[in-house]
Write an enzyme that holds these catalytic residues in place. Structure first.
Site, PDB file in Angstrom:
ATOM      1  N   LYS A 428      16.754  -8.576 -34.960  1.00  0.00           N
ATOM      2  CA  LYS A 428      17.147  -8.651 -36.181  1.00  0.00           C
ATOM      3  C   LYS A 428      16.356  -8.316 -37.449  1.00  0.00           C
ATOM      4  O   LYS A 428      15.063  -8.378 -36.893  1.00  0.00           O
ATOM      5  CB  LYS A 428      17.972  -9.938 -36.357  1.00  0.00           C
ATOM      6  CG  LYS A 428      16.757 -11.044 -36.327  1.00  0.00           C
ATOM      7  CD  LYS A 428      17.409 -12.642 -36.153  1.00  0.00           C
ATOM      8  CE  LYS A 428      16.228 -13.520 -35.814  1.00  0.00           C
ATOM      9  NZ  LYS A 428      16.878 -14.918 -35.963  1.00  0.00           N
ATOM     10  N   HIS A 555      21.579 -23.243 -31.364  1.00  0.00           N
ATOM     11  CA  HIS A 555      20.438 -22.695 -31.662  1.00  0.00           C
ATOM     12  C   HIS A 555      19.680 -24.133 -31.944  1.00  0.00           C
ATOM     13  O   HIS A 555      20.217 -25.144 -32.421  1.00  0.00           O
ATOM     14  CB  HIS A 555      20.657 -21.798 -33.004  1.00  0.00           C
ATOM     15  CG  HIS A 555      19.237 -21.174 -33.314  1.00  0.00           C
ATOM     16  ND1 HIS A 555      18.097 -20.695 -32.774  1.00  0.00           N
ATOM     17  CD2 HIS A 555      18.781 -20.638 -34.603  1.00  0.00           C
ATOM     18  CE1 HIS A 555      17.419 -20.247 -33.187  1.00  0.00           C
ATOM     19  NE2 HIS A 555      17.632 -20.062 -34.421  1.00  0.00           N
ATOM     20  N   ARG A 612      16.698 -16.455 -25.782  1.00  0.00           N
ATOM     21  CA  ARG A 612      16.503 -15.667 -26.967  1.00  0.00           C
ATOM     22  C   ARG A 612      15.122 -15.396 -27.458  1.00  0.00           C
ATOM     23  O   ARG A 612      14.681 -16.353 -28.234  1.00  0.00           O
ATOM     24  CB  ARG A 612      17.749 -15.863 -27.981  1.00  0.00           C
ATOM     25  CG  ARG A 612      18.973 -15.835 -27.723  1.00  0.00           C
ATOM     26  CD  ARG A 612      20.099 -16.222 -28.726  1.00  0.00           C
ATOM     27  NE  ARG A 612      19.882 -17.540 -29.413  1.00  0.00           N
ATOM     28  CZ  ARG A 612      19.925 -18.514 -29.029  1.00  0.00           C
ATOM     29  NH1 ARG A 612      21.100 -18.876 -28.054  1.00  0.00           N
ATOM     30  NH2 ARG A 612      19.782 -19.798 -29.882  1.00  0.00           N
ATOM     31  N   TYR A 654      -5.063  -7.312 -64.241  1.00  0.00           N
ATOM     32  CA  TYR A 654      -4.059  -8.005 -65.289  1.00  0.00           C
ATOM     33  C   TYR A 654      -4.399  -9.267 -65.700  1.00  0.00           C
ATOM     34  O   TYR A 654      -4.787 -10.293 -64.844  1.00  0.00           O
ATOM     35  CB  TYR A 654      -2.480  -7.895 -64.658  1.00  0.00           C
ATOM     36  CG  TYR A 654      -1.867  -6.614 -64.738  1.00  0.00           C
ATOM     37  CD1 TYR A 654      -1.323  -6.223 -65.861  1.00  0.00           C
ATOM     38  CD2 TYR A 654      -1.497  -5.974 -63.339  1.00  0.00           C
ATOM     39  CE1 TYR A 654      -0.649  -4.920 -65.720  1.00  0.00           C
ATOM     40  CE2 TYR A 654      -0.617  -5.036 -63.347  1.00  0.00           C
ATOM     41  CZ  TYR A 654      -0.372  -4.144 -64.672  1.00  0.00           C
ATOM     42  OH  TYR A 654       0.458  -3.129 -64.611  1.00  0.00           O
ATOM     43  N   CYS A 702      -1.380  -6.385 -57.999  1.00  0.00           N
ATOM     44  CA  CYS A 702      -0.438  -5.371 -58.891  1.00  0.00           C
ATOM     45  C   CYS A 702       0.869  -4.998 -58.066  1.00  0.00           C
ATOM     46  O   CYS A 702       0.930  -5.203 -56.806  1.00  0.00           O
ATOM     47  CB  CYS A 702      -1.163  -4.206 -59.427  1.00  0.00           C
ATOM     48  SG  CYS A 702      -2.827  -4.737 -60.129  1.00  0.00           S
ATOM     49  N   MET A 703       1.723  -4.407 -58.696  1.00  0.00           N
ATOM     50  CA  MET A 703       2.954  -3.827 -57.916  1.00  0.00           C
ATOM     51  C   MET A 703       2.415  -2.982 -56.823  1.00  0.00           C
ATOM     52  O   MET A 703       2.991  -2.989 -55.713  1.00  0.00           O
ATOM     53  CB  MET A 703       3.748  -2.867 -58.944  1.00  0.00           C
ATOM     54  CG  MET A 703       5.081  -2.764 -58.328  1.00  0.00           C
ATOM     55  SD  MET A 703       6.257  -1.668 -59.172  1.00  0.00           S
ATOM     56  CE  MET A 703       6.914  -3.012 -60.283  1.00  0.00           C
ATOM     57  N   ASP A 704       1.667  -2.021 -57.045  1.00  0.00           N
ATOM     58  CA  ASP A 704       1.452  -0.949 -55.982  1.00  0.00           C
ATOM     59  C   ASP A 704      -0.177  -1.102 -55.499  1.00  0.00           C
ATOM     60  O   ASP A 704      -0.344  -0.137 -54.810  1.00  0.00           O
ATOM     61  CB  ASP A 704       1.742   0.548 -56.552  1.00  0.00           C
ATOM     62  CG  ASP A 704       3.011   0.381 -57.083  1.00  0.00           C
ATOM     63  OD1 ASP A 704       3.951  -0.016 -56.512  1.00  0.00           O
ATOM     64  OD2 ASP A 704       3.033   0.858 -58.289  1.00  0.00           O
TER      65      ASP A 704
HETATM   66  C1  LIG Z   1      16.051 -15.690 -34.807  1.00  0.00           C
HETATM   67  C2  LIG Z   1      16.802 -16.359 -33.854  1.00  0.00           C
HETATM   68  C3  LIG Z   1      16.310 -16.630 -32.558  1.00  0.00           C
HETATM   69  C4  LIG Z   1      14.749 -16.119 -32.212  1.00  0.00           C
HETATM   70  O1  LIG Z   1      13.908 -17.336 -32.699  1.00  0.00           O
HETATM   71  P1  LIG Z   1      12.462 -17.099 -32.532  1.00  0.00           P
HETATM   72  O2  LIG Z   1      11.788 -18.422 -33.061  1.00  0.00           O
HETATM   73  O3  LIG Z   1      11.932 -15.924 -33.250  1.00  0.00           O
HETATM   74  O4  LIG Z   1      12.018 -17.144 -31.151  1.00  0.00           O
HETATM   75  C5  LIG Z   1      16.878 -17.189 -31.625  1.00  0.00           C
HETATM   76  N1  LIG Z   1      18.418 -17.545 -31.846  1.00  0.00           N
HETATM   77  C6  LIG Z   1      19.026 -17.153 -33.044  1.00  0.00           C
HETATM   78  C7  LIG Z   1      20.337 -17.555 -33.115  1.00  0.00           C
HETATM   79  C8  LIG Z   1      18.387 -16.663 -34.116  1.00  0.00           C
HETATM   80  O5  LIG Z   1      19.007 -16.548 -35.198  1.00  0.00           O
END
Ligand SMILES: *Cc1c(COP(=O)(O)O)cnc(C)c1O
Length: 760
Positions: A428, A555, A612, A654, A702-704
């Site tokens: 993601k 999660h 995950r 700045y 700065c910005m850039d």
């Molecule tokens: C991002 C995410 C993870 C991964 O988490 P990490 O700490 O980066 O391993 C697992 N499950 C869900 C639902 C997430 O959104």
């Protein structure tokens, strides 16, 4: 090597099934590296990540007829004409076979290389310097592990006079066996550093262990680390300071004049965005045939249906042009451009061939518009000018992504899990800022089970990039279910309302059994079905044929907080109870997963069917303790574009916030908050690394652009790279400065920073 099945069985103390006279010339351990099935033996290794025995059928169907196994998982009668050697341990057997192969090479003089750094580079330099002067072979790329050394030896041809073998070890006790296998005449001892201490108690112990390789050498060349080496070595030794001196000295020992164009190889393949939607893969490491195979293999693993495959190559050594063309044909290359004196004939009709005598001629006659939507592999030394015109110009500020480190981290986490547990790779937010398509290609080839993205657009981008593996979309709330179905993106479902909309959409599109993933709220209290909603959910799931529950997940909120183990354990038991209730009610099998990276490290007993894996993949530990086994994947880098000397009292930037307290040298680098460099890193809060030295920021970001104080790096020059974070500056440190987490820093790097991918 050339050994019969009977000889292999006797060398490895194994028993042979099938034709004892079948000749084996190559051993392979990775089914994907199969190049020529005939006379190749597939060795079914158990590794932490995989069991090679699972690939026997696949290898057989590709023509392989010899197998080394430690477990006869299949019935040999199902594999007509195949020979099996059954041994106690496949790894031990490979060593034994290598010993046998080594025994047939007593006329060959071995040059062994070990040390902490620079082994592959000097091996390549020496090879180039001696090429054509003596008949020699060297171990491929970085095959320097215990297995790599054994396999390198089995690859040597009897017609050579010299073999250059690179040897790496990471713990006490390994070297004596390897020394016994290689039996070198000459040694090159590269510098010893004190990083990667893990398997050793002290730097002296590490040096002594490595020196065992040279115990029976007639001469050793020691590069750098003079005193350390001298204390550990007993053979006659010459000390030198640089690689080139070592190469010259070795040529002298052998009695030849080295080729003069010894070079510094870059030892990697770069993947860059090219002109007109091309992707450019650049490998300027060497010109030899074996490396061409591995570069083509790398290219094949990231091919995209929307791009055709082109190879530009200079003269290849180690094979004649017919063999090279045959190889390119087998890898499905559509267009070949050769540069140099090699001439090619009998080109298959599927390949279009262009030839140029020199790089200059190519550049004079070719317009970049002749390239469009192609994957272009540029292979061989001297082709840099071609890369420069086909790749989009390199920016001064880039993110470099080490795909080997990514693979390493992936395998590290797999090693913590059972071999049957699937890994969902979290890609993601553009793979945590690193670039989802390249990361996904790498992990798809590496055997990840599934990918997870946050929103549907991210999933579509992956499909467009040629990713075919299952993808789950975590926040699918969408008015566009059709796009979800058309792209085969599997939604996560976290409420009754969502579920009803999804089922209606599937129904109106005439879709049945679409995979969906049910999200339970066990304690994060963000989204997900609560325990109170379970009866309603189960009734609904049982009655709908339009979706199929592919998995149930939840999660963890506190997996990285050791002070809240009670809460984590409560979530884990709640998950078990809730998911079991659903599974019992459904007539088909359903998978479960709850662990994120921190969970994998702390609660592996809850791995269920899948995990995950997110931040750990990218080389960042979510726990305070950083396992030494992770390697950073992303390096954010800029370049010094201006250097000025100022007296004490001068103000920088700045609002005059950077006031110099001493006469100072100030460098400007072209990266700013618009690129994702948080303004709170300015005014000395953070330091960036120039030539190994940490240089604090001066004044406001700065910005850039921003400014850093390089007074303490007198040698610094315009064009020097500046590491913002990466191997020398852990991203965790910058995150701590900002009182945030590495996740935020990684994902904050703006899209205008080019991501450049490479493989070591
Ligand atoms: C991002 C995410 C993870 C991964 O988490 P990490 O700490 O980066 O391993 C697992 N499950 C869900 C639902 C997430 O959104």
């Amino acid at each position: 090597m050339k050994l019969s099945i009977a000889q292999i069985a006797s060398a490895s103390n194994g028993s042979a099934i099938g034709n004892p006279d079948y000749i084996v010339e190559h051993l392979i351990i990775d089914s994907r590296s199969l190049f020529k099935a005939e006379n190749t033996m597939f060795c079914a290794l158990h590794t932490d990540a995989a069991d090679g025995h699972r690939y026997i059928y696949n290898m057989y169907s590709q023509g392989v007829r010899a197998f080394l196994v430690d477990n006869m998982v299949c019935d040999a009668s199902n594999f007509p004409d195949a020979a099996f050697v059954v041994v106690k341990s496949v790894e031990q057997a490979i060593y034994a076979i290598a010993l046998q192969a080594r025994a047939a090479l007593d006329h060959v003089k071995f040059i062994a290389i070990t040390g902490s750094v620079g082994k592959t580079v000097i091996k390549e330099q020496l090879f180039q310097a001696l090429y054509g002067k003596v008949r020699l072979q060297r171990s491929p790329r970085s095959w320097n592990s215990r297995l790599g050394v054994a396999l390198s030896i089995t690859e040597l041809q009897p017609g050579i006079d010299y073999a250059i073998i690179e040897v790496g070890i990471d713990r006490v006790g390994d070297m004596a066996r390897l020394a016994n296998l290689v039996r070198p005449t000459y040694g090159i001892f590269m510098p010893i550093t004190d990083e990667h201490f893990s398997g050793f108690d002290s730097i002296e112990q590490k040096t002594a262990e490595k020196a065992l390789l040279f115990a029976n050498c007639s001469h050793v060349i020691s590069v750098g680390s003079a005193q350390l080496h001298a204390n550990a070595l007993h053979s006659p030794t010459t000390q030198v300071d640089t690689n080139l001196q070592a190469v010259e000295k070795m040529a002298q020992l052998i009695g030849v004049t080295p080729n003069s164009d010894t070079f510094i190889p870059s030892n990697r393949i770069d993947v860059r965005e090219g002109v007109n939607d091309c992707v450019v893969l650049f490998d300027s490491f060497t010109n030899d045939y074996r490396s061409l195979i591995s570069a083509l293999d790398f290219m094949r693993r990231r091919c995209t249906p929307t791009r055709s495959n082109t190879v530009i190559l200079s003269n290849i050594f180690g094979a004649d042009s017919a063999t090279v063309i045959n190889l390119l044909y087998r890898f499905g290359i559509n267009r070949v451009i050769t540069i140099g004196s090699d001439s090619y004939s009998d080109i298959p009709s599927t390949i279009s061939l262009q030839h140029f005598v020199s790089v200059e001629q190519f550049i004079a006659s070719v317009d970049t518009n002749q390239f469009s939507s192609e994957s272009i592999l540029i292979f061989g030394r001297g082709l840099q000018p071609i890369k420069d015109i086909l790749a989009v110009p390199r920016h001064d500020s880039i993110m470099e992504v080490n795909l080997d480190a990514l693979i390493h981290n992936f395998n590290y986490y797999r090693s913590l899990l059972q071999s049957t547990t699937g890994v969902i790779a979290m890609v993601k937010a553009s793979a945590y800022g690193i670039g989802a398509v390249e990361v996904a290609k790498t992990l798809q080839a590496q055997g990840a089970t599934m990918l997870a993205v946050a929103v549907i657009e991210e999933g579509i981008e992956l499909r467009r990039g040629g990713i075919s593996m299952p993808i789950v979309v975590l926040n699918p709330v969408t008015g566009n279910y059709k796009a979800l179905f058309n792209n085969n993106l599997e939604p996560s479902v976290f409420s009754m309302r969502e579920l009803a909309t999804l089922v209606n959409a599937a129904q109106s599109c005439g879709i049945d059994s679409f995979n969906a993933h049910i999200k339970l709220d066990t304690g994060m209290h963000r989204v997900g079905f609560t325990e109170a909603e379970l009866p309603q959910l189960i009734t609904y799931l049982k009655s709908s044929a339009h979706i199929r529950v592919a998995s149930i997940f939840s999660h963890l909120a506190t997996a990285d907080c050791p002070d809240m183990n009670d809460y984590t354990e409560l979530q884990l038991t709640t998950f078990h109870r809730m998911s079991s209730a659903i599974i019992e009610a459904l007539p088909y099998p359903v998978k479960r997963h709850i662990l994120n990276t921190a969970g994998i490290m702390r609660y592996p007993e809850y791995q269920y069917d899948m995990v995950r894996l997110g931040i750990g993949l990218y080389g960042v530990s979510p726990l305070d303790t950083m396992p030494g086994d992770l390697r950073p994947v992303a390096t954010l880098r800029s370049t010094i574009i201006s250097i000025k000397h100022w007296p004490a009292g001068t103000t920088i930037g700045y609002a005059r916030r950077g006031k110099l307290t001493r006469p100072s040298v100030i460098a400007t680098i072209p990266i700013g908050y618009a690129d994702g460099i948080n303004r709170h890193l300015g005014r000395g809060a953070a330091s960036f690394v120039v030539r190994g030295i940490e240089c604090p920021t001066v004044g406001n970001i700065c910005m850039d652009q921003c400014m850093i104080d390089i007074t303490d790096v007198p040698a610094a020059a315009i064009g020097d790279p500046v590491e913002i974070y990466g191997p020398q500056m852990p991203v965790q440190r910058l995150a701590a400065t900002l009182d945030t987490i590495p996740y935020e820093l990684l994902t904050a790097v703006s899209p205008r920073i080019h991501r450049i991918y490479f493989r070591e």
